[in-house]
Design an enzyme around this catalytic site. Structure first.
Site, PDB file in Angstrom:
ATOM      1  CD  GLN A  78      -3.184   0.695   0.594  1.00 44.02           C
ATOM      2  OE1 GLN A  78      -3.556  -0.457   0.512  1.00 44.02           O
ATOM      3  NE2 GLN A  78      -3.836   1.696   0.058  1.00 44.02           N
ATOM      4  CG  PHE A  79       2.147   3.402  -3.681  1.00 41.52           C
ATOM      5  CD1 PHE A  79       2.163   4.749  -3.991  1.00 41.52           C
ATOM      6  CD2 PHE A  79       1.321   2.565  -4.415  1.00 41.52           C
ATOM      7  CE1 PHE A  79       1.371   5.256  -5.012  1.00 41.52           C
ATOM      8  CE2 PHE A  79       0.534   3.054  -5.433  1.00 41.52           C
ATOM      9  CZ  PHE A  79       0.550   4.405  -5.730  1.00 41.52           C
ATOM     10  CB  THR A  80      -1.987   5.155  -1.317  1.00 40.56           C
ATOM     11  OG1 THR A  80      -2.635   4.068  -0.659  1.00 40.56           O
ATOM     12  CG2 THR A  80      -2.000   4.959  -2.830  1.00 40.56           C
TER      13      THR A  80
END
Length: 145
Positions: A78-80
């Site tokens: 989950q890079f966000t």
């Protein structure tokens, strides 16, 4: 490293209309990795998550770990989680780890969960994923290393 943990009664992740990971009682772990994170960071985070006492005991007190209940983890990259929204309306993700580094540590995170003898399912790094879950409680915890 930024992690959002959700205690769930069930969850799954779908890629290209196919379920690629599915658990019953356990934890959904949304995992954000930065370029500063190392294998040591992963080891510390997995150790912490595996020992968190966030499942209810016979007295309905959060006193049991995922190991105590025989639960599984569903791990989602989950890079966000590294979205920076301080200026303007479009998030910047410059603090997120570069894909090669992040994928390496994502895979290492999965292997460390296995090493802790916790059942693990996961999404596909970098894929467009659809995550469905039933948050139990709801219990949602944010950890940062």
């Amino acid at each position: 490293m930024k992690v959002v943990i959700q205690r769930v009664s069930n969850a799954n992740v779908v890629v290209d209309k196919k379920i690629v990971g599915e658990i019953e009682k356990g934890l959904v772990v949304l995992l954000g990795i930065s370029n500063e994170d190392t294998e040591s960071t992963v080891e510390q985070m997995v150790n912490k998550i595996s020992k968190l006492r966030i499942f209810s005991d016979e007295n309905d007190k959060m006193n049991l770990s995922i190991k105590d209940i025989g639960g599984k983890m569903l791990i989602i990259s989950q890079f966000t989680l590294y979205a920076n929204c301080k200026s303007g309306n479009r998030p910047s993700f410059s603090d997120a780890g570069n894909p090669e580094h992040a994928n390496k540590l994502y895979e290492y995170f999965i292997s460390e969960v296995h090493r802790e003898q916790i059942g693990v399912e996961h999404g596909i790094f970098g894929a467009d994923m659809k995550v469905t879950l039933t948050n139990d409680g709801p219990v949602t915890i944010v950890l940062e290393a």
